[in-house]
Every structure is written in structure tokens, then in C-alpha cells.
Write a protein that holds these residues in place. Structure first.
Motif: not given
Length: 183
Positions: A52-73
Motif C-alpha cells: 500500500d505504500a507508494p513506490k515513488r513520489g513523496d520521498r518521505e513516504f516511499v519505503l526504504p529498499s531493505w524493508i521486506p515486501r510482506d511487512a504490515t502495519d
């Protein structure tokens, strides 16, 4: 002597001081969100999953690459200037691989410069540096909960994309945008 301007100035100063102390402890709503954005210059977001997190755009809310894709909450609190961020998430089935930084890169910043109700105290002794993204994070794992923060310190060797005058990533001589994985 007209004291009205002095009384108004004192009331405004008192309201701003009260807002600075009360805002972090109030439940999220449109009023507190607007005040945080304008007064504290901070923003917060919550996502049910990494998808659900953005992949691009507002840099503050794009997740770092090391966070697993199945992370929740996932919860993010970011300073408006884009540097400091707090991130909390719950691990899924994919374990968090150990934070990775070169030995020479291990700079231990003073501590997070943001605060959120969901951020625990006393993580300082558990934190390990993570340098696989643009910013160096300090990461602490407590059971399935992961807490990470950055003060905006760039990771050693971080590739910062050049920006053209129109705001788009500038192209390298091969036509690939600077800072892209192929660039």
C-alpha cells in the motif's frame, strides 16, 4: 496605553506553545494533521502493508529498499524537509536480514529528532546501522516489531540523483536517469 496588541500577541504565543506540547499526544484527525503540518512541519502516514505504500513520489513516504515486501502495519513520521524519519512496521514471514553497513561507515547519530506515540523508549542500545538506502538508518528489532529512524545522514556511497531544471531526474550520457538502478 493600549494593551490590546500585547494581549493578542501573548495569547497567540501561548496557543502555539500549547499546540507544540499537545499535538504529538492527540489522536489523528484533520485538525491535528493540519496543525502538525503547519506548526511542527511534520507529517505522518500509516499503511496496512508494504504494497500500500507508494513506490515513488513523496520521498518521505516511499519505503526504504531493505524493508521486506510482506511487512504490515507500517507507520511513518517524517519531517517536512525530507531528512528525519521514524518508521515502525511488523514483520511478515520474511525475516529482516541483518542491518548492513561497512565497518568504516558506522556513524552513530545522537538519536531521533522526531517523536510519535507509537515510538518506544530505550531502543538506543539495540540499534544497528543500516546503509543500503539513500539514508543511513538506525534499526531496532523487538520480536516482530521493527523500529528504524534516520536523522537524514546519507549512507556512505549513497547515489543522489541529479535533478534537471524541470524537476525530473537528469539523464546520464547513456540516456538513463541518474540514480536509477541502471544509471
Amino acid at each position: 496605553m493600549n494593551r490590546r496588541p500585547l494581549v493578542i500577541a501573548a495569547a497567540v504565543a501561548g496557543a502555539l506553545a500549547l499546540a507544540a506540547f499537545a499535538l504529538p499526544n492527540l489522536p489523528p484527525n484533520p485538525v491535528t494533521d493540519a496543525l502538525e503540518k503547519q506548526v511542527l512541519r511534520e507529517k505522518g502516514k500509516r499503511y496496512a502493508s508494504a504494497a500500500d505504500a507508494p513506490k515513488r513520489g513523496d520521498r518521505e513516504f516511499v519505503l526504504p529498499s531493505w524493508i521486506p515486501r510482506d511487512a504490515t502495519d507500517i507507520r511513518i513520521r517524517a519531517r517536512g524537509d525530507g531528512g528525519a524519519r521514524l518508521i515502525r512496521f511488523t514483520l511478515g514471514k520474511t525475516p529482516l536480514d541483518g542491518p548492513q553497513c561497512a565497518a568504516a561507515a558506522r556513524k552513530k547519530p545522537d538519536g531521533p529528532r522526531l517523536d510519535a506515540r507509537w515510538w518506544p523508549g530505550g531502543t538506543r542500545g539495540e540499534e544497528r546501522p543500516e546503509c543500503r538506502d539513500r539514508y543511513q538508518y538506525q534499526v531496532s528489532v523487538r520480536g516482530r516489531q521493527v523500529y528504524a529512524w534516520t536523522d537524514g545522514t546519507l549512507s556512505p556511497g549513497a547515489r543522489i540523483p541529479a535533478v534537471s531544471p524541470n524537476g525530473a531526474p537528469a539523464a546520464t550520457p547513456g540516456g538513463i536517469p541518474a540514480g536509477s538502478p541502471a544509471g
